[in-house]
Structures are given as structure tokens and as C-alpha cells.
Scaffold this active site. Structure first.
Site, PDB file in Angstrom:
ATOM      1  N   ILE A  16       1.535  -9.230 -10.047  1.00  0.00           N
ATOM      2  CA  ILE A  16       0.972  -8.664 -11.282  1.00  0.00           C
ATOM      3  C   ILE A  16       1.724  -9.222 -12.485  1.00  0.00           C
ATOM      4  O   ILE A  16       1.118  -9.649 -13.477  1.00  0.00           O
ATOM      5  CB  ILE A  16       1.030  -7.115 -11.271  1.00  0.00           C
ATOM      6  CG1 ILE A  16       0.107  -6.573 -10.183  1.00  0.00           C
ATOM      7  CG2 ILE A  16       0.667  -6.536 -12.633  1.00  0.00           C
ATOM      8  CD1 ILE A  16       0.171  -5.075  -9.978  1.00  0.00           C
ATOM      9  N   ASN A 105      10.706   4.565  -2.970  1.00  0.00           N
ATOM     10  CA  ASN A 105      10.398   4.377  -4.388  1.00  0.00           C
ATOM     11  C   ASN A 105      11.123   5.390  -5.266  1.00  0.00           C
ATOM     12  O   ASN A 105      11.482   5.084  -6.394  1.00  0.00           O
ATOM     13  CB  ASN A 105       8.892   4.427  -4.611  1.00  0.00           C
ATOM     14  CG  ASN A 105       8.294   3.063  -4.330  1.00  0.00           C
ATOM     15  OD1 ASN A 105       8.594   2.110  -5.039  1.00  0.00           O
ATOM     16  ND2 ASN A 105       7.523   2.951  -3.267  1.00  0.00           N
ATOM     17  N   GLY A 130       3.712   0.449 -10.506  1.00  0.00           N
ATOM     18  CA  GLY A 130       4.126   0.396  -9.094  1.00  0.00           C
ATOM     19  C   GLY A 130       3.778   1.683  -8.361  1.00  0.00           C
ATOM     20  O   GLY A 130       3.992   2.781  -8.878  1.00  0.00           O
ATOM     21  N   ASP A 159      -8.625   1.618 -12.353  1.00  0.00           N
ATOM     22  CA  ASP A 159      -9.679   2.422 -11.718  1.00  0.00           C
ATOM     23  C   ASP A 159     -10.796   2.711 -12.727  1.00  0.00           C
ATOM     24  O   ASP A 159     -11.978   2.653 -12.409  1.00  0.00           O
ATOM     25  CB  ASP A 159      -9.089   3.737 -11.200  1.00  0.00           C
ATOM     26  CG  ASP A 159      -7.836   3.500 -10.381  1.00  0.00           C
ATOM     27  OD1 ASP A 159      -7.938   2.958  -9.284  1.00  0.00           O
ATOM     28  OD2 ASP A 159      -6.736   3.834 -10.868  1.00  0.00           O
ATOM     29  N   ARG A 162     -12.804  -0.393 -13.202  1.00  0.00           N
ATOM     30  CA  ARG A 162     -13.645  -0.622 -12.022  1.00  0.00           C
ATOM     31  C   ARG A 162     -14.885   0.266 -12.080  1.00  0.00           C
ATOM     32  O   ARG A 162     -15.995  -0.165 -11.778  1.00  0.00           O
ATOM     33  CB  ARG A 162     -12.841  -0.294 -10.755  1.00  0.00           C
ATOM     34  CG  ARG A 162     -11.786  -1.327 -10.411  1.00  0.00           C
ATOM     35  CD  ARG A 162     -10.822  -0.797  -9.360  1.00  0.00           C
ATOM     36  NE  ARG A 162      -9.934  -1.834  -8.860  1.00  0.00           N
ATOM     37  CZ  ARG A 162      -8.838  -1.598  -8.143  1.00  0.00           C
ATOM     38  NH1 ARG A 162      -8.473  -0.356  -7.859  1.00  0.00           N
ATOM     39  NH2 ARG A 162      -8.097  -2.598  -7.699  1.00  0.00           N
ATOM     40  N   HIS A 187      -3.662   8.132  -8.798  1.00  0.00           N
ATOM     41  CA  HIS A 187      -4.069   6.747  -8.512  1.00  0.00           C
ATOM     42  C   HIS A 187      -3.967   6.557  -7.004  1.00  0.00           C
ATOM     43  O   HIS A 187      -2.985   6.043  -6.475  1.00  0.00           O
ATOM     44  CB  HIS A 187      -3.178   5.748  -9.240  1.00  0.00           C
ATOM     45  CG  HIS A 187      -3.420   4.345  -8.769  1.00  0.00           C
ATOM     46  ND1 HIS A 187      -4.603   3.673  -8.990  1.00  0.00           N
ATOM     47  CD2 HIS A 187      -2.650   3.498  -8.047  1.00  0.00           C
ATOM     48  CE1 HIS A 187      -4.542   2.479  -8.437  1.00  0.00           C
ATOM     49  NE2 HIS A 187      -3.375   2.348  -7.846  1.00  0.00           N
TER      50      HIS A 187
HETATM   51  P1  NAX Z   1       4.486  -7.835  -5.537  1.00  0.00           P
HETATM   52  O1  NAX Z   1       5.058  -7.440  -4.200  1.00  0.00           O
HETATM   53  O2  NAX Z   1       3.836  -9.162  -5.693  1.00  0.00           O
HETATM   54  O3  NAX Z   1       5.644  -7.746  -6.627  1.00  0.00           O
HETATM   55  C1  NAX Z   1       6.510  -6.664  -6.725  1.00  0.00           C
HETATM   56  C2  NAX Z   1       7.850  -7.212  -7.187  1.00  0.00           C
HETATM   57  O4  NAX Z   1       8.679  -6.110  -7.460  1.00  0.00           O
HETATM   58  C3  NAX Z   1       8.534  -8.065  -6.123  1.00  0.00           C
HETATM   59  O5  NAX Z   1       8.823  -9.352  -6.654  1.00  0.00           O
HETATM   60  C4  NAX Z   1       9.788  -7.276  -5.793  1.00  0.00           C
HETATM   61  O6  NAX Z   1      10.908  -8.116  -5.518  1.00  0.00           O
HETATM   62  C5  NAX Z   1       9.984  -6.489  -7.082  1.00  0.00           C
HETATM   63  N1  NAX Z   1      10.811  -5.289  -6.915  1.00  0.00           N
HETATM   64  C6  NAX Z   1      10.858  -4.418  -5.878  1.00  0.00           C
HETATM   65  N2  NAX Z   1      11.769  -3.476  -6.100  1.00  0.00           N
HETATM   66  C7  NAX Z   1      12.303  -3.740  -7.319  1.00  0.00           C
HETATM   67  C8  NAX Z   1      13.301  -3.111  -8.087  1.00  0.00           C
HETATM   68  N3  NAX Z   1      13.967  -2.038  -7.640  1.00  0.00           N
HETATM   69  N4  NAX Z   1      13.603  -3.624  -9.299  1.00  0.00           N
HETATM   70  C9  NAX Z   1      12.966  -4.723  -9.747  1.00  0.00           C
HETATM   71  N5  NAX Z   1      12.021  -5.379  -9.047  1.00  0.00           N
HETATM   72  C10 NAX Z   1      11.686  -4.875  -7.847  1.00  0.00           C
HETATM   73  O7  NAX Z   1       3.514  -6.653  -5.948  1.00  0.00           O
HETATM   74  P2  NAX Z   1       2.388  -6.646  -7.093  1.00  0.00           P
HETATM   75  O8  NAX Z   1       1.110  -7.126  -6.497  1.00  0.00           O
HETATM   76  O9  NAX Z   1       2.914  -7.286  -8.311  1.00  0.00           O
HETATM   77  O10 NAX Z   1       2.211  -5.071  -7.288  1.00  0.00           O
HETATM   78  C11 NAX Z   1       3.247  -4.294  -7.863  1.00  0.00           C
HETATM   79  C12 NAX Z   1       2.978  -2.818  -7.687  1.00  0.00           C
HETATM   80  O11 NAX Z   1       1.776  -2.451  -8.353  1.00  0.00           O
HETATM   81  C13 NAX Z   1       2.779  -2.387  -6.238  1.00  0.00           C
HETATM   82  O12 NAX Z   1       3.477  -1.176  -6.017  1.00  0.00           O
HETATM   83  C14 NAX Z   1       1.288  -2.149  -6.138  1.00  0.00           C
HETATM   84  O13 NAX Z   1       0.954  -1.241  -5.113  1.00  0.00           O
HETATM   85  C15 NAX Z   1       1.009  -1.607  -7.502  1.00  0.00           C
HETATM   86  N6  NAX Z   1      -0.385  -1.621  -7.981  1.00  0.00           N
HETATM   87  C16 NAX Z   1      -0.773  -0.615  -8.781  1.00  0.00           C
HETATM   88  C17 NAX Z   1      -2.038  -0.575  -9.347  1.00  0.00           C
HETATM   89  C18 NAX Z   1      -2.445   0.533 -10.251  1.00  0.00           C
HETATM   90  O14 NAX Z   1      -3.620   0.565 -10.631  1.00  0.00           O
HETATM   91  N7  NAX Z   1      -1.571   1.474 -10.652  1.00  0.00           N
HETATM   92  C19 NAX Z   1      -3.043  -1.608  -9.018  1.00  0.00           C
HETATM   93  C20 NAX Z   1      -2.443  -2.872  -8.540  1.00  0.00           C
HETATM   94  C21 NAX Z   1      -1.277  -2.716  -7.611  1.00  0.00           C
HETATM   95  O15 NAX Z   1      -1.745  -2.451  -6.319  1.00  0.00           O
END
Ligand code: NAX
Length: 319
Positions: A16, A105, A130, A159, A162, A187
């Protein structure tokens, strides 16, 4: 030119963020007269990749991007920031129970909530992306006693968007012609996609059997078809969420915010409501009729969020 604002994006090397940070740096968030200093936070093991993102940001030669701070240290990441996009989160791994995900988390958002409290600008605006986004925002809010609860939000704008698209497509109109859709609650797949104030021109069977599950399961469908989870659409939603919060909107948008008890939802839960925004103040749209079906949906979301909160409170030490 205005003085630069500091914006933190956590999970800076993730999917993201790879869309989000370039859009922020290009001026899509606050316009072409607002310089930016980007703070990017990652896990220590991922910093190398984040440095690569930093190199690409530099290679865009964005006039608005005054500086980039790349770090694995929360204090450095959050110091003096006015806007926080909390995108990084612990992913759900195979065989992980939901309670374990929430616990993993909770630790992250506890640390980040405290850091926001201690180091960020006192007016910082926080959007949690997240997952589990609502509960992560709740934890960060609880761990930041010197900040106002209203400074913490979670994103349900994707959402909302969408839902807008699906409805516009069904009615064969442009999305701009659709107003007043609502995402209530969490969410998660339980979210209530309410279109009662947007149109009366669709039949109830289509709404219940097609539209609701389509929007609720859209994230899963994207993963099945694209092979990766939503990223560009999530980044766009995050920008829209923060921009509307700052610049205001009289359109209804959906935002998960600390409940003030409106619509019978327990105070303090981070719950998605229809809102309008004026001068940085988010106001829940009041006076909407809650019929029996809607009541059930609203309560289901409340119960789910209470369970998530309980899992946090029983699992997390020093909270
Ligand atoms: P990615 O796994 O591509 O990226 C997440 C990044 O966060 C990784 O690079 C990881 O190393 C880093 N990270 C983990 N723990 C950390 C910490 N303590 N401090 C700093 N960085 C940390 O995931 P991505 O596709 O970018 O999605 C990120 C989050 O958004 C996920 O939890 C995902 O489920 C959530 N989403 C939420 C949405 C919403 O509508 N609220 C929709 C999209 C997405 O699914």
C-alpha cells in the site's frame, strides 16, 4: 510556499505504501503549494528495501518533497508529525487464530500509540489502515492519553468506494451521481453496507444477496483474482480519508471514529459512521432511521468490535 508538514507512513516498504507515498509526495494529498517531509517507518529487517523506495522517491525529483526520513525507530518516525498513516501491521500467518493476530497487532499499536502521544505534534491526525484497523486504532488511542480520542480514526473509505462503484454500476450512472452510501461498523466482512439513503431503485433481493456480500468480500475477491491484496485502491482511499479530514466535505463519507454513543453504539468503540467534516471537525450524520434490519447489522458490528476489544484487554500486558 507554506512551511513543510511532516507526514509519517508506517509499513513504508509494503504494497500500500508503494502507492501511497508517491501520491503524497506528488501533492495529491494537500495540493501543489504544500511541501512535505516524509517519515517512513519499517521493521529493521526491511529497512534495506525501504531504502530502495527512498531512492525511487528521490528519482521522481518531486518539488514538494523536502526530505525523507527512513527509520526503524518509532521515536524518529513520529517526532513532530502532523499526519500519521498507520499502514504497517502484523500479517495473519497460516494457522494463526484471530486472537493471536489481534495480540500481535496490539503490541505494535501500543508502541505506536505511545510514540504518537510522546513525540508527535499535539494536533496530529491519525488514520489506521493496518488490520484489524478499528481495533488497532482503538489501542493506539487508548495508549495516547494526552491526545484527544477524536485524533484517531480507522479507514473504511475503501469499502465506501467499493460500495459506490457497485451501486453506480447497477444503476448505470456515474459514481458522482450517487450520494449518501454508508459503511457502518467494523472494517471486516460484518460491515453493514447501507444504501437506503442513496437510492430506492434497487430490489431488496439484489441488495441482500449480491451487493452486500460483494462489498463485504471484495478484499478476498481481489486476492483471488489479482494474487495480491488491494493496494492502489487502499492508498487512494487513505489519501481521500485524510484529505477530506483536513479540507472538509459536505458529502457523506464513511469513517471509523470513536463512538460518542450515536445510534446506540457504545462510547469509545472505533466504529464506522456516515460523517461530514468541517474545519477539521468530524460530525456523525444524525437522525437517520434505523429499521429492524439495520439495527441487527449495527449490533452485530458492535458485538464483533467488543469481542476484539476484549481480546486486546485480556491479552495485552500493561494496557
Ligand atoms: P504489506 O505486507 O505489503 O506491507 C506491510 C508492511 O508493514 C511490511 O513491509 C512490514 O514489514 C511492515 N510492518 C509490519 N510491522 C511493522 C511495524 N511494527 N512497524 C513498521 N512497519 C511494520 O501489506 P499491505 O498490503 O501494504 O497492507 C498493509 C495493511 O493494510 C495490512 O494490515 C492489510 O490487511 C491492511 N489493509 C487494510 C485495508 C482497509 O481498508 N483498512 C484495505 C487494504 C489492506 O488489506
Amino acid at each position: 510556499m507554506k512551511p513543510p508538514v511532516r507526514i509519517v507512513v508506517t509499513g513504508g516498504a509494503g504494497q500500500i505504501a508503494y502507492s501511497l507515498v508517491f501520491r503524497i509526495a506528488s501533492g495529491e494529498l494537500f495540493g501543489s503549494d504544500q511541501p512535505i517531509i516524509l517519515h517512513l517507518l519499517e521493521l529493521p529487517s526491511i529497512i534495506k528495501h525501504l531504502n530502495g523506495v527512498g531512492m525511487e522517491l528521490n528519482d521522481c525529483a518531486y518539488p514538494l518533497l523536502y526530505d525523507i526520513i527512513i527509520t526503524d525507530d518509532v521515536k524518529t518516525a513520529f517526532t513532530d508529525v502532523e499526519y500519521a498513516f498507520l499502514v504497517g501491521a502484523a500479517p495473519r500467518t497460516k494457522d494463526m487464530q484471530r486472537a493471536d493476530l489481534i495480540k500481535a497487532n496490539a503490541e505494535i499499536f501500543k508502541v505506536q500509540g505511545k510514540a504518537l502521544n510522546n513525540y508527535a505534534n499535539s494536533k496530529v491526525k491519525v488514520v489506521v489502515v493496518g488490520n484489524p484497523a478499528n481495533t488497532n486504532a482503538y489501542i493506539a488511542m487508548r495508549c495516547a492519553p494526552d491526545l484527544a480520542p477524536e485524533q484517531f480514526t480507522a479507514m473504511t473509505r475503501l469499502d465506501h468506494n467499493r460500495l459506490l462503484h457497485q451501486l453506480a454500476n447497477k444503476l448505470q450512472v456515474n459514481v458522482a451521481e450517487i450520494n449518501n452510501v454508508i459503511i457502518w461498523g467494523n472494517h471486516s466482512a460484518s460491515q453493514y453496507t447501507d444504501i437506503r439513503y442513496a437510492t430506492t431503485n434497487v430490489d431488496q433481493n439484489w441488495f441482500i444477496n449480491d451487493l452486500m456480500p460483494c462489498v463485504q468480500q471484495r478484499g478476498t475477491s481481489i486476492i483471488e483474482i489479482r494474487g495480491k491484496s488491494s493496494a492502489a485502491s487502499a492508498a487512494y482511499a487513505a489519501i481521500s480519508h485524510m484529505r477530506d479530514w483536513v479540507k472538509g466535505t459536505d458529502q457523506w463519507v464513511s469513517m471509523a471514529i470513536p463512538s460518542d454513543g450515536s445510534y446506540g453504539i457504545k462510547e469509545g468503540l472505533i466504529y464506522s459512521y456516515p460523517v461530514t467534516i468541517d474545519n477539521g471537525i468530524i460530525s456523525i450524520v444524525q437522525g437517520l432511521e434505523i429499521d429492524e434490519f439495520s439495527r441487527k447489522q449495527l449490533d452485530k458490528n458492535q458485538q464483533e468490535l467488543e469481542l476484539e476489544r476484549e481480546a486486546v484487554l485480556t491479552n495485552l500486558t500493561g494496557f
